[in-house]
Write a protein that holds these residues in place. Structure first.
Motif, PDB file in Angstrom:
ATOM      1  N   PRO A 129       0.836  -1.200   0.000  1.00 22.41           N
ATOM      2  CA  PRO A 129       0.000   0.000   0.000  1.00 22.41           C
ATOM      3  C   PRO A 129       0.871   1.250   0.000  1.00 22.41           C
ATOM      4  O   PRO A 129       1.792   1.377   0.816  1.00 22.41           O
ATOM      5  CB  PRO A 129      -0.812  -0.130   1.286  1.00 22.41           C
ATOM      6  CG  PRO A 129      -0.022  -1.054   2.160  1.00 22.41           C
ATOM      7  CD  PRO A 129       0.699  -1.988   1.235  1.00 22.41           C
ATOM      8  N   PHE A 130       0.583   2.160  -0.920  1.00 18.58           N
ATOM      9  CA  PHE A 130       1.385   3.377  -1.049  1.00 18.58           C
ATOM     10  C   PHE A 130       0.712   4.559  -0.364  1.00 18.58           C
ATOM     11  O   PHE A 130       1.344   5.346   0.338  1.00 18.58           O
ATOM     12  CB  PHE A 130       1.617   3.681  -2.527  1.00 18.58           C
ATOM     13  CG  PHE A 130       2.342   4.973  -2.773  1.00 18.58           C
ATOM     14  CD1 PHE A 130       3.682   5.102  -2.427  1.00 18.58           C
ATOM     15  CD2 PHE A 130       1.699   6.064  -3.337  1.00 18.58           C
ATOM     16  CE1 PHE A 130       4.363   6.299  -2.649  1.00 18.58           C
ATOM     17  CE2 PHE A 130       2.367   7.252  -3.562  1.00 18.58           C
ATOM     18  CZ  PHE A 130       3.700   7.371  -3.213  1.00 18.58           C
ATOM     19  N   VAL A 131      -0.569   4.704  -0.581  1.00 20.64           N
ATOM     20  CA  VAL A 131      -1.347   5.759   0.059  1.00 20.64           C
ATOM     21  C   VAL A 131      -2.780   5.265   0.140  1.00 20.64           C
ATOM     22  O   VAL A 131      -3.190   4.407  -0.648  1.00 20.64           O
ATOM     23  CB  VAL A 131      -1.225   7.083  -0.732  1.00 20.64           C
ATOM     24  CG1 VAL A 131      -2.022   7.028  -2.036  1.00 20.64           C
ATOM     25  CG2 VAL A 131      -1.629   8.277   0.106  1.00 20.64           C
ATOM     26  N   ALA A 132      -3.543   5.769   1.105  1.00 18.76           N
ATOM     27  CA  ALA A 132      -4.882   5.225   1.342  1.00 18.76           C
ATOM     28  C   ALA A 132      -5.912   6.335   1.467  1.00 18.76           C
ATOM     29  O   ALA A 132      -5.602   7.520   1.594  1.00 18.76           O
ATOM     30  CB  ALA A 132      -4.874   4.355   2.605  1.00 18.76           C
ATOM     31  N   SER A 133      -7.153   5.905   1.445  1.00 21.43           N
ATOM     32  CA  SER A 133      -8.269   6.815   1.645  1.00 21.43           C
ATOM     33  C   SER A 133      -9.442   5.994   2.161  1.00 21.43           C
ATOM     34  O   SER A 133      -9.419   4.763   2.119  1.00 21.43           O
ATOM     35  CB  SER A 133      -8.647   7.508   0.329  1.00 21.43           C
ATOM     36  OG  SER A 133      -9.757   8.367   0.520  1.00 21.43           O
ATOM     37  N   THR A 134     -10.425   6.661   2.649  1.00 24.71           N
ATOM     38  CA  THR A 134     -11.664   5.998   3.013  1.00 24.71           C
ATOM     39  C   THR A 134     -12.798   6.970   2.747  1.00 24.71           C
ATOM     40  O   THR A 134     -12.594   8.049   2.187  1.00 24.71           O
ATOM     41  CB  THR A 134     -11.643   5.521   4.475  1.00 24.71           C
ATOM     42  OG1 THR A 134     -12.788   4.714   4.733  1.00 24.71           O
ATOM     43  CG2 THR A 134     -11.618   6.693   5.442  1.00 24.71           C
ATOM     44  N   ARG A 135     -14.006   6.612   3.092  1.00 21.53           N
ATOM     45  CA  ARG A 135     -15.171   7.409   2.748  1.00 21.53           C
ATOM     46  C   ARG A 135     -16.013   7.698   3.979  1.00 21.53           C
ATOM     47  O   ARG A 135     -16.155   6.852   4.866  1.00 21.53           O
ATOM     48  CB  ARG A 135     -16.040   6.681   1.715  1.00 21.53           C
ATOM     49  CG  ARG A 135     -15.313   6.303   0.435  1.00 21.53           C
ATOM     50  CD  ARG A 135     -14.940   7.524  -0.386  1.00 21.53           C
ATOM     51  NE  ARG A 135     -14.481   7.172  -1.717  1.00 21.53           N
ATOM     52  CZ  ARG A 135     -13.218   7.025  -2.054  1.00 21.53           C
ATOM     53  NH1 ARG A 135     -12.274   7.188  -1.147  1.00 21.53           N
ATOM     54  NH2 ARG A 135     -12.875   6.721  -3.291  1.00 21.53           N
ATOM     55  N   LEU A 136     -16.574   8.917   3.999  1.00 21.48           N
ATOM     56  CA  LEU A 136     -17.520   9.319   5.030  1.00 21.48           C
ATOM     57  C   LEU A 136     -18.728   9.953   4.358  1.00 21.48           C
ATOM     58  O   LEU A 136     -18.688  10.309   3.178  1.00 21.48           O
ATOM     59  CB  LEU A 136     -16.891  10.343   5.985  1.00 21.48           C
ATOM     60  CG  LEU A 136     -15.715   9.899   6.864  1.00 21.48           C
ATOM     61  CD1 LEU A 136     -15.166  11.096   7.638  1.00 21.48           C
ATOM     62  CD2 LEU A 136     -16.135   8.796   7.832  1.00 21.48           C
ATOM     63  N   LEU A 137     -19.799  10.115   5.118  1.00 22.33           N
ATOM     64  CA  LEU A 137     -20.944  10.862   4.640  1.00 22.33           C
ATOM     65  C   LEU A 137     -20.665  12.354   4.832  1.00 22.33           C
ATOM     66  O   LEU A 137     -20.364  12.801   5.937  1.00 22.33           O
ATOM     67  CB  LEU A 137     -22.209  10.467   5.409  1.00 22.33           C
ATOM     68  CG  LEU A 137     -23.465  11.250   5.025  1.00 22.33           C
ATOM     69  CD1 LEU A 137     -23.944  10.834   3.640  1.00 22.33           C
ATOM     70  CD2 LEU A 137     -24.575  11.048   6.051  1.00 22.33           C
ATOM     71  N   PHE A 138     -20.740  13.114   3.758  1.00 18.29           N
ATOM     72  CA  PHE A 138     -20.586  14.569   3.797  1.00 18.29           C
ATOM     73  C   PHE A 138     -21.978  15.202   3.796  1.00 18.29           C
ATOM     74  O   PHE A 138     -22.879  14.729   3.101  1.00 18.29           O
ATOM     75  CB  PHE A 138     -19.840  15.063   2.558  1.00 18.29           C
ATOM     76  CG  PHE A 138     -18.356  14.879   2.586  1.00 18.29           C
ATOM     77  CD1 PHE A 138     -17.512  15.954   2.390  1.00 18.29           C
ATOM     78  CD2 PHE A 138     -17.772  13.624   2.780  1.00 18.29           C
ATOM     79  CE1 PHE A 138     -16.127  15.811   2.385  1.00 18.29           C
ATOM     80  CE2 PHE A 138     -16.394  13.458   2.779  1.00 18.29           C
ATOM     81  CZ  PHE A 138     -15.571  14.565   2.586  1.00 18.29           C
ATOM     82  N   TYR A 139     -22.122  16.299   4.538  1.00 16.98           N
ATOM     83  CA  TYR A 139     -23.377  17.043   4.446  1.00 16.98           C
ATOM     84  C   TYR A 139     -23.095  18.530   4.534  1.00 16.98           C
ATOM     85  O   TYR A 139     -22.111  18.981   5.130  1.00 16.98           O
ATOM     86  CB  TYR A 139     -24.375  16.601   5.524  1.00 16.98           C
ATOM     87  CG  TYR A 139     -23.938  16.797   6.957  1.00 16.98           C
ATOM     88  CD1 TYR A 139     -24.334  17.917   7.680  1.00 16.98           C
ATOM     89  CD2 TYR A 139     -23.141  15.842   7.606  1.00 16.98           C
ATOM     90  CE1 TYR A 139     -23.952  18.094   9.004  1.00 16.98           C
ATOM     91  CE2 TYR A 139     -22.750  16.007   8.922  1.00 16.98           C
ATOM     92  CZ  TYR A 139     -23.159  17.129   9.613  1.00 16.98           C
ATOM     93  OH  TYR A 139     -22.775  17.308  10.927  1.00 16.98           O
ATOM     94  N   ASN A 140     -23.952  19.303   3.896  1.00 18.78           N
ATOM     95  CA  ASN A 140     -23.840  20.746   3.849  1.00 18.78           C
ATOM     96  C   ASN A 140     -24.538  21.326   5.077  1.00 18.78           C
ATOM     97  O   ASN A 140     -25.766  21.293   5.181  1.00 18.78           O
ATOM     98  CB  ASN A 140     -24.479  21.264   2.555  1.00 18.78           C
ATOM     99  CG  ASN A 140     -24.320  22.751   2.358  1.00 18.78           C
ATOM    100  OD1 ASN A 140     -24.535  23.536   3.272  1.00 18.78           O
ATOM    101  ND2 ASN A 140     -23.972  23.150   1.140  1.00 18.78           N
ATOM    102  N   LYS A 141     -23.756  21.845   6.015  1.00 15.50           N
ATOM    103  CA  LYS A 141     -24.322  22.311   7.283  1.00 15.50           C
ATOM    104  C   LYS A 141     -25.320  23.453   7.090  1.00 15.50           C
ATOM    105  O   LYS A 141     -26.337  23.527   7.788  1.00 15.50           O
ATOM    106  CB  LYS A 141     -23.196  22.752   8.221  1.00 15.50           C
ATOM    107  CG  LYS A 141     -22.361  21.616   8.776  1.00 15.50           C
ATOM    108  CD  LYS A 141     -21.332  22.156   9.767  1.00 15.50           C
ATOM    109  CE  LYS A 141     -20.519  21.057  10.402  1.00 15.50           C
ATOM    110  NZ  LYS A 141     -19.518  21.586  11.379  1.00 15.50           N
TER     111      LYS A 141
END
Length: 408
Positions: A129-141
Protein backbone atom coordinates in the motif's frame (compact mmCIF):
# COMPACT_ATOMS: atom_id res chain seq x y z
CA UNK A 1 19.11 -19.49 -6.50
CA UNK A 2 15.83 -18.87 -4.66
CA UNK A 3 15.75 -15.71 -2.54
CA UNK A 4 13.73 -16.28 0.62
CA UNK A 5 15.40 -14.35 3.43
CA UNK A 6 12.90 -12.08 5.16
CA UNK A 7 14.24 -8.61 5.78
CA UNK A 8 16.91 -8.85 3.14
CA UNK A 9 15.98 -5.37 1.89
CA UNK A 10 17.89 -3.71 4.71
CA UNK A 11 21.24 -3.88 2.90
CA UNK A 12 22.46 -0.76 1.10
CA UNK A 13 22.80 -2.66 -2.15
CA UNK A 14 25.75 -3.86 -4.16
CA UNK A 15 27.19 -0.42 -4.79
CA UNK A 16 27.94 -1.41 -8.42
CA UNK A 17 26.21 1.52 -10.05
CA UNK A 18 22.69 0.09 -10.22
CA UNK A 19 19.99 2.38 -11.62
CA UNK A 20 16.43 1.67 -10.56
CA UNK A 21 13.65 2.72 -12.93
CA UNK A 22 10.48 3.82 -11.20
CA UNK A 23 7.14 4.70 -12.81
CA UNK A 24 4.70 6.63 -10.61
CA UNK A 25 1.29 8.21 -10.93
CA UNK A 26 0.69 11.96 -10.91
CA UNK A 27 -1.52 12.94 -7.95
CA UNK A 28 -1.55 16.66 -8.66
CA UNK A 29 -5.08 17.05 -9.99
CA UNK A 30 -4.54 20.79 -10.51
CA UNK A 31 -1.79 20.14 -13.06
CA UNK A 32 1.03 21.31 -10.81
CA UNK A 33 4.41 19.84 -10.06
CA UNK A 34 3.87 18.47 -6.53
CA UNK A 35 4.26 14.79 -7.45
CA UNK A 36 7.39 15.48 -9.49
CA UNK A 37 8.86 17.52 -6.66
CA UNK A 38 8.08 14.83 -4.08
CA UNK A 39 9.87 12.12 -6.05
CA UNK A 40 12.76 14.41 -6.98
CA UNK A 41 13.37 15.34 -3.35
CA UNK A 42 12.91 11.77 -2.15
CA UNK A 43 15.29 10.22 -4.67
CA UNK A 44 17.92 12.92 -4.08
CA UNK A 45 17.89 12.17 -0.35
CA UNK A 46 17.96 8.41 -1.01
CA UNK A 47 20.89 8.62 -3.42
CA UNK A 48 22.84 10.73 -0.94
CA UNK A 49 22.40 7.97 1.67
CA UNK A 50 22.99 5.10 -0.75
CA UNK A 51 25.97 5.70 -3.06
CA UNK A 52 25.90 3.38 -6.04
CA UNK A 53 22.09 3.23 -6.33
CA UNK A 54 20.48 5.78 -8.62
CA UNK A 55 16.73 6.14 -9.18
CA UNK A 56 15.18 7.39 -12.42
CA UNK A 57 11.54 8.44 -11.97
CA UNK A 58 8.95 8.71 -14.72
CA UNK A 59 5.67 10.39 -13.78
CA UNK A 60 2.52 9.52 -15.75
CA UNK A 61 -1.06 10.74 -15.38
CA UNK A 62 -3.58 8.47 -13.71
CA UNK A 63 -5.32 8.18 -17.08
CA UNK A 64 -2.24 6.53 -18.58
CA UNK A 65 0.00 5.05 -15.89
CA UNK A 66 -1.54 1.57 -15.58
CA UNK A 67 -1.68 1.15 -19.35
CA UNK A 68 1.89 2.34 -19.88
CA UNK A 69 3.30 0.02 -17.23
CA UNK A 70 1.39 -2.86 -18.81
CA UNK A 71 2.90 -1.97 -22.18
CA UNK A 72 6.40 -1.90 -20.68
CA UNK A 73 5.89 -5.32 -19.12
CA UNK A 74 4.54 -6.81 -22.35
CA UNK A 75 7.54 -5.43 -24.23
CA UNK A 76 9.93 -7.10 -21.79
CA UNK A 77 11.00 -3.74 -20.37
CA UNK A 78 9.36 -3.80 -16.95
CA UNK A 79 10.31 -1.02 -14.54
CA UNK A 80 12.01 -2.01 -11.33
CA UNK A 81 9.28 -0.30 -9.30
CA UNK A 82 5.79 0.78 -10.28
CA UNK A 83 3.38 2.90 -8.25
CA UNK A 84 0.02 2.28 -9.90
CA UNK A 85 -3.57 1.24 -9.28
CA UNK A 86 -3.43 -2.58 -9.42
CA UNK A 87 -0.99 -5.39 -8.83
CA UNK A 88 -2.94 -8.66 -9.11
CA UNK A 89 -2.24 -9.54 -12.75
CA UNK A 90 1.50 -9.09 -12.26
CA UNK A 91 1.52 -11.14 -9.05
CA UNK A 92 -0.45 -13.94 -10.70
CA UNK A 93 2.08 -14.00 -13.56
CA UNK A 94 4.96 -14.30 -11.05
CA UNK A 95 6.47 -11.01 -12.16
CA UNK A 96 6.69 -9.39 -8.70
CA UNK A 97 8.87 -9.81 -5.65
CA UNK A 98 6.94 -10.54 -2.48
CA UNK A 99 7.19 -8.11 0.43
CA UNK A 100 9.36 -10.49 2.47
CA UNK A 101 11.87 -10.64 -0.40
CA UNK A 102 12.29 -6.87 -0.36
CA UNK A 103 11.38 -5.19 2.91
CA UNK A 104 12.89 -5.20 6.37
CA UNK A 105 10.71 -6.83 9.02
CA UNK A 106 9.89 -3.53 10.82
CA UNK A 107 8.58 -2.04 7.58
CA UNK A 108 6.56 -5.15 6.73
CA UNK A 109 4.90 -5.17 10.13
CA UNK A 110 4.05 -1.45 10.11
CA UNK A 111 1.37 -1.48 7.39
CA UNK A 112 -2.26 -1.18 8.50
CA UNK A 113 -3.82 -4.68 8.48
CA UNK A 114 -6.76 -3.98 6.11
CA UNK A 115 -4.29 -2.69 3.55
CA UNK A 116 -1.96 -5.67 3.75
CA UNK A 117 -4.96 -8.01 3.55
CA UNK A 118 -5.96 -6.32 0.31
CA UNK A 119 -2.39 -6.42 -1.01
CA UNK A 120 -2.11 -10.19 -0.66
CA UNK A 121 -2.56 -12.88 -3.24
CA UNK A 122 -2.77 -16.42 -1.85
CA UNK A 123 -1.68 -15.09 1.55
CA UNK A 124 1.49 -13.50 0.20
CA UNK A 125 1.93 -9.73 0.12
CA UNK A 126 2.84 -8.41 -3.32
CA UNK A 127 0.97 -5.10 -3.54
CA UNK A 128 2.48 -2.70 -1.02
CA UNK A 129 0.00 0.00 0.00
CA UNK A 130 1.39 3.38 -1.05
CA UNK A 131 -1.35 5.76 0.06
CA UNK A 132 -4.88 5.23 1.34
CA UNK A 133 -8.27 6.81 1.64
CA UNK A 134 -11.66 6.00 3.01
CA UNK A 135 -15.17 7.41 2.75
CA UNK A 136 -17.52 9.32 5.03
CA UNK A 137 -20.94 10.86 4.64
CA UNK A 138 -20.59 14.57 3.80
CA UNK A 139 -23.38 17.04 4.45
CA UNK A 140 -23.84 20.75 3.85
CA UNK A 141 -24.32 22.31 7.28
CA UNK A 142 -25.93 25.48 5.93
CA UNK A 143 -28.52 23.52 3.94
CA UNK A 144 -29.21 21.35 6.97
CA UNK A 145 -29.74 24.42 9.13
CA UNK A 146 -32.04 26.01 6.54
CA UNK A 147 -34.09 22.80 6.46
CA UNK A 148 -34.34 22.69 10.26
CA UNK A 149 -32.21 19.56 10.56
CA UNK A 150 -30.25 19.61 13.81
CA UNK A 151 -27.87 16.65 13.43
CA UNK A 152 -26.33 14.22 10.96
CA UNK A 153 -28.23 11.02 10.11
CA UNK A 154 -27.27 7.87 11.96
CA UNK A 155 -29.49 5.35 10.17
CA UNK A 156 -30.92 4.82 6.70
CA UNK A 157 -34.34 5.99 7.83
CA UNK A 158 -32.88 9.17 9.26
CA UNK A 159 -30.97 9.76 6.03
CA UNK A 160 -34.22 9.43 4.07
CA UNK A 161 -36.02 11.79 6.46
CA UNK A 162 -33.24 14.36 6.13
CA UNK A 163 -33.33 14.10 2.34
CA UNK A 164 -37.09 14.69 2.42
CA UNK A 165 -36.62 17.72 4.66
CA UNK A 166 -33.95 19.13 2.35
CA UNK A 167 -36.19 18.77 -0.68
CA UNK A 168 -39.27 20.18 1.07
CA UNK A 169 -37.69 23.14 2.85
CA UNK A 170 -34.75 24.21 0.70
CA UNK A 171 -35.59 22.72 -2.70
CA UNK A 172 -31.93 21.65 -2.95
CA UNK A 173 -30.99 20.22 -6.35
CA UNK A 174 -29.62 16.96 -4.96
CA UNK A 175 -30.99 16.10 -1.49
CA UNK A 176 -28.77 13.01 -1.68
CA UNK A 177 -26.35 12.66 -4.60
CA UNK A 178 -25.98 9.00 -5.62
CA UNK A 179 -23.24 8.69 -8.27
CA UNK A 180 -23.69 5.26 -9.83
CA UNK A 181 -22.35 6.42 -13.18
CA UNK A 182 -19.45 4.65 -14.91
CA UNK A 183 -16.65 6.77 -13.41
CA UNK A 184 -16.57 5.14 -9.97
CA UNK A 185 -19.82 3.27 -9.44
CA UNK A 186 -17.97 0.29 -7.98
CA UNK A 187 -16.92 2.44 -5.00
CA UNK A 188 -20.33 3.99 -4.34
CA UNK A 189 -21.86 0.52 -4.62
CA UNK A 190 -19.43 -0.98 -2.13
CA UNK A 191 -20.10 1.77 0.41
CA UNK A 192 -23.78 0.97 0.34
CA UNK A 193 -23.25 -2.80 0.42
CA UNK A 194 -21.09 -2.47 3.53
CA UNK A 195 -23.62 -0.20 5.21
CA UNK A 196 -26.25 -2.89 4.64
CA UNK A 197 -24.15 -5.62 6.24
CA UNK A 198 -22.97 -7.14 2.97
CA UNK A 199 -20.11 -6.60 0.56
CA UNK A 200 -18.62 -7.93 -2.64
CA UNK A 201 -17.33 -11.13 -1.04
CA UNK A 202 -18.34 -13.51 1.75
CA UNK A 203 -16.32 -14.48 4.82
CA UNK A 204 -14.34 -16.98 2.71
CA UNK A 205 -13.40 -14.38 0.13
CA UNK A 206 -15.77 -15.69 -2.55
CA UNK A 207 -17.89 -13.34 -4.64
CA UNK A 208 -21.30 -12.78 -3.06
CA UNK A 209 -22.51 -9.77 -5.04
CA UNK A 210 -26.11 -11.01 -5.14
CA UNK A 211 -26.36 -11.92 -1.45
CA UNK A 212 -29.73 -11.29 0.25
CA UNK A 213 -28.23 -8.36 2.20
CA UNK A 214 -26.94 -6.72 -0.99
CA UNK A 215 -30.24 -7.14 -2.81
CA UNK A 216 -32.10 -5.69 0.17
CA UNK A 217 -29.74 -2.71 0.23
CA UNK A 218 -30.37 -1.83 -3.40
CA UNK A 219 -34.10 -2.39 -3.05
CA UNK A 220 -34.05 0.14 -0.20
CA UNK A 221 -32.06 2.62 -2.31
CA UNK A 222 -34.41 2.29 -5.25
CA UNK A 223 -37.62 2.55 -3.24
CA UNK A 224 -36.63 5.14 -0.63
CA UNK A 225 -34.24 7.46 -2.43
CA UNK A 226 -34.41 7.06 -6.20
CA UNK A 227 -38.12 6.37 -6.74
CA UNK A 228 -38.89 8.99 -4.08
CA UNK A 229 -37.06 11.53 -6.28
CA UNK A 230 -34.55 12.43 -3.59
CA UNK A 231 -31.41 11.86 -5.71
CA UNK A 232 -31.65 14.88 -8.00
CA UNK A 233 -32.31 15.58 -11.66
CA UNK A 234 -29.62 13.27 -13.06
CA UNK A 235 -30.36 9.55 -12.92
CA UNK A 236 -27.90 7.81 -10.56
CA UNK A 237 -26.70 5.57 -13.40
CA UNK A 238 -25.70 8.68 -15.36
CA UNK A 239 -24.23 10.68 -12.47
CA UNK A 240 -20.45 10.43 -12.14
CA UNK A 241 -18.59 11.05 -8.91
CA UNK A 242 -16.68 14.01 -10.35
CA UNK A 243 -19.92 15.77 -11.26
CA UNK A 244 -21.52 14.98 -7.89
CA UNK A 245 -18.49 16.37 -6.07
CA UNK A 246 -18.52 19.51 -8.21
CA UNK A 247 -22.21 20.01 -7.42
CA UNK A 248 -21.43 19.68 -3.71
CA UNK A 249 -18.79 22.41 -3.95
CA UNK A 250 -21.42 24.65 -5.60
CA UNK A 251 -23.85 24.14 -2.71
CA UNK A 252 -26.28 22.05 -4.77
CA UNK A 253 -26.01 18.82 -2.74
CA UNK A 254 -27.35 18.17 0.73
CA UNK A 255 -25.57 14.86 1.32
CA UNK A 256 -23.22 12.46 -0.47
CA UNK A 257 -20.48 9.96 0.26
CA UNK A 258 -17.06 11.59 -0.11
CA UNK A 259 -13.33 11.19 0.38
CA UNK A 260 -10.77 13.51 2.02
CA UNK A 261 -9.91 15.59 -1.04
CA UNK A 262 -13.53 16.75 -1.31
CA UNK A 263 -13.20 18.28 2.15
CA UNK A 264 -10.61 20.79 1.02
CA UNK A 265 -12.30 21.45 -2.33
CA UNK A 266 -15.62 22.23 -0.65
CA UNK A 267 -14.09 24.47 1.98
CA UNK A 268 -12.29 26.46 -0.74
CA UNK A 269 -15.68 27.38 -2.19
CA UNK A 270 -17.10 28.35 1.20
CA UNK A 271 -19.14 25.24 1.93
CA UNK A 272 -19.50 24.53 5.65
CA UNK A 273 -18.92 20.78 5.61
CA UNK A 274 -19.99 18.20 8.16
CA UNK A 275 -18.74 14.60 8.07
CA UNK A 276 -19.93 11.49 9.84
CA UNK A 277 -19.48 7.75 9.47
CA UNK A 278 -21.80 6.26 6.89
CA UNK A 279 -25.17 5.34 8.40
CA UNK A 280 -26.15 1.71 8.40
CA UNK A 281 -29.57 0.14 8.25
CA UNK A 282 -30.11 0.39 12.00
CA UNK A 283 -27.10 2.45 13.12
CA UNK A 284 -23.53 3.22 12.13
CA UNK A 285 -22.28 0.88 9.40
CA UNK A 286 -20.13 -2.02 10.61
CA UNK A 287 -17.29 -1.01 8.28
CA UNK A 288 -16.30 1.78 5.94
CA UNK A 289 -14.84 1.27 2.51
CA UNK A 290 -11.08 1.67 2.29
CA UNK A 291 -9.11 2.44 -0.86
CA UNK A 292 -5.41 2.07 -1.55
CA UNK A 293 -3.00 2.64 -4.41
CA UNK A 294 -0.10 0.25 -4.72
CA UNK A 295 3.63 0.12 -5.23
CA UNK A 296 5.45 -3.04 -6.29
CA UNK A 297 8.83 -4.40 -7.24
CA UNK A 298 9.31 -6.25 -10.54
CA UNK A 299 11.65 -9.22 -10.82
CA UNK A 300 12.75 -8.79 -14.42
CA UNK A 301 15.93 -6.80 -13.85
CA UNK A 302 17.06 -8.74 -10.80
CA UNK A 303 17.45 -5.70 -8.54
CA UNK A 304 15.71 -7.25 -5.54
CA UNK A 305 18.14 -5.97 -2.94
CA UNK A 306 18.31 -2.42 -4.29
CA UNK A 307 14.53 -2.24 -4.65
CA UNK A 308 14.16 -3.31 -1.03
CA UNK A 309 16.63 -0.68 0.11
CA UNK A 310 14.69 2.03 -1.71
CA UNK A 311 11.28 0.85 -0.44
CA UNK A 312 12.49 0.73 3.15
CA UNK A 313 13.55 4.36 2.70
CA UNK A 314 10.25 5.29 1.03
CA UNK A 315 8.19 3.95 3.94
CA UNK A 316 9.97 5.99 6.61
CA UNK A 317 7.34 8.00 8.49
CA UNK A 318 8.48 11.40 7.25
CA UNK A 319 8.19 10.30 3.61
CA UNK A 320 4.81 8.63 4.08
CA UNK A 321 3.44 11.69 5.89
CA UNK A 322 4.82 14.14 3.34
CA UNK A 323 3.07 12.52 0.41
CA UNK A 324 -0.21 11.81 2.21
CA UNK A 325 -0.36 15.29 3.69
CA UNK A 326 0.25 17.17 0.46
CA UNK A 327 -2.48 15.17 -1.32
CA UNK A 328 -5.16 15.11 1.41
CA UNK A 329 -4.83 11.35 1.66
CA UNK A 330 -4.15 8.96 4.53
CA UNK A 331 -0.86 7.29 5.53
CA UNK A 332 -0.61 3.54 5.14
CA UNK A 333 1.52 2.73 8.19
CA UNK A 334 0.52 2.43 11.84
CA UNK A 335 3.21 4.81 13.07
CA UNK A 336 2.56 7.51 10.45
CA UNK A 337 -1.18 7.32 11.02
CA UNK A 338 -0.70 7.86 14.74
CA UNK A 339 1.52 10.87 14.05
CA UNK A 340 -1.05 12.40 11.70
CA UNK A 341 -3.88 11.77 14.17
CA UNK A 342 -2.01 13.76 16.84
CA UNK A 343 -1.10 16.62 14.51
CA UNK A 344 -3.48 19.62 14.84
CA UNK A 345 -2.70 20.55 11.25
CA UNK A 346 -4.61 17.45 10.12
CA UNK A 347 -7.54 17.73 12.53
CA UNK A 348 -9.98 17.76 9.60
CA UNK A 349 -8.87 14.21 8.69
CA UNK A 350 -9.51 12.78 12.16
CA UNK A 351 -12.79 11.07 11.26
CA UNK A 352 -11.20 9.47 8.19
CA UNK A 353 -8.22 8.28 10.22
CA UNK A 354 -10.52 6.74 12.81
CA UNK A 355 -12.37 4.50 10.36
CA UNK A 356 -9.43 3.45 8.14
CA UNK A 357 -7.99 0.72 10.44
CA UNK A 358 -11.34 -1.10 10.43
CA UNK A 359 -12.14 -0.50 6.78
CA UNK A 360 -12.79 -3.08 4.08
CA UNK A 361 -11.15 -2.79 0.67
CA UNK A 362 -12.42 -4.10 -2.66
CA UNK A 363 -11.18 -7.59 -3.61
CA UNK A 364 -8.21 -6.21 -5.55
CA UNK A 365 -6.20 -9.39 -4.97
CA UNK A 366 -8.41 -11.21 -7.49
CA UNK A 367 -7.34 -10.96 -11.11
CA UNK A 368 -11.05 -11.20 -11.94
CA UNK A 369 -11.77 -7.99 -10.03
CA UNK A 370 -10.83 -5.77 -12.97
CA UNK A 371 -13.58 -7.21 -15.15
CA UNK A 372 -16.06 -7.42 -12.27
CA UNK A 373 -15.41 -3.79 -11.37
CA UNK A 374 -15.90 -2.69 -14.97
CA UNK A 375 -19.17 -4.65 -15.11
CA UNK A 376 -20.41 -2.86 -11.98
CA UNK A 377 -19.41 0.54 -13.35
CA UNK A 378 -21.35 0.00 -16.57
CA UNK A 379 -24.46 -1.72 -15.25
CA UNK A 380 -25.22 -1.13 -11.56
CA UNK A 381 -27.25 1.98 -12.33
CA UNK A 382 -29.85 -0.26 -13.99
CA UNK A 383 -30.67 -1.76 -10.59
CA UNK A 384 -32.21 1.49 -9.36
CA UNK A 385 -33.41 2.85 -12.71
CA UNK A 386 -37.01 2.90 -14.01
CA UNK A 387 -38.26 -0.66 -14.20
CA UNK A 388 -34.99 -1.86 -12.73
CA UNK A 389 -34.64 -4.96 -10.59
CA UNK A 390 -31.86 -5.04 -7.98
CA UNK A 391 -32.11 -8.82 -7.75
CA UNK A 392 -31.82 -9.30 -11.51
CA UNK A 393 -28.94 -6.85 -11.98
CA UNK A 394 -26.91 -8.05 -9.00
CA UNK A 395 -27.48 -11.69 -9.95
CA UNK A 396 -26.14 -11.20 -13.47
CA UNK A 397 -23.10 -9.22 -12.28
CA UNK A 398 -22.43 -11.88 -9.64
CA UNK A 399 -22.65 -14.75 -12.13
CA UNK A 400 -20.20 -13.05 -14.47
CA UNK A 401 -17.79 -12.33 -11.60
CA UNK A 402 -17.90 -15.95 -10.41
CA UNK A 403 -17.27 -17.19 -13.94
CA UNK A 404 -14.27 -14.88 -14.29
CA UNK A 405 -12.95 -16.04 -10.91
CA UNK A 406 -13.30 -19.67 -11.91
CA UNK A 407 -11.17 -18.96 -14.96
CA UNK A 408 -8.31 -17.42 -12.92
Amino acid sequence: MTMSLAGCGTSTGSGDGVTLRLVAADYDVAGGESSKKYWADLTAAFEADNPGIDVEVRIESWNDVDRKVAEMVRAGKAPDIAQIGAYADYAAADKLYSADQMLSIPVQSNFLPPLTDAGEMKRTLYGLPFVASTRLLFYNKELFEDAGITGAPGTWDELKEDAEQLKLNTDVTYPFALPLGPEEAQAETMMWLLSGGGGYTDELGRYAIDSPQNIETFEWLKENLVDAELTGPVAPGSLNRKDAFAAFTRGEVGMLNGHPSLLQAAEKTGIDVGTVALPGKDGEADAAMGVADWIMGFKQNGHREEIGTFLDFLFADENVLEFAGQNDLLPVTVSAQETMRNDPEHADLKDFLEVLPGSVLPPVGKTSWASASEDIKKNIGEAVGPGGSPARTLSRISQDAKAAEAAE
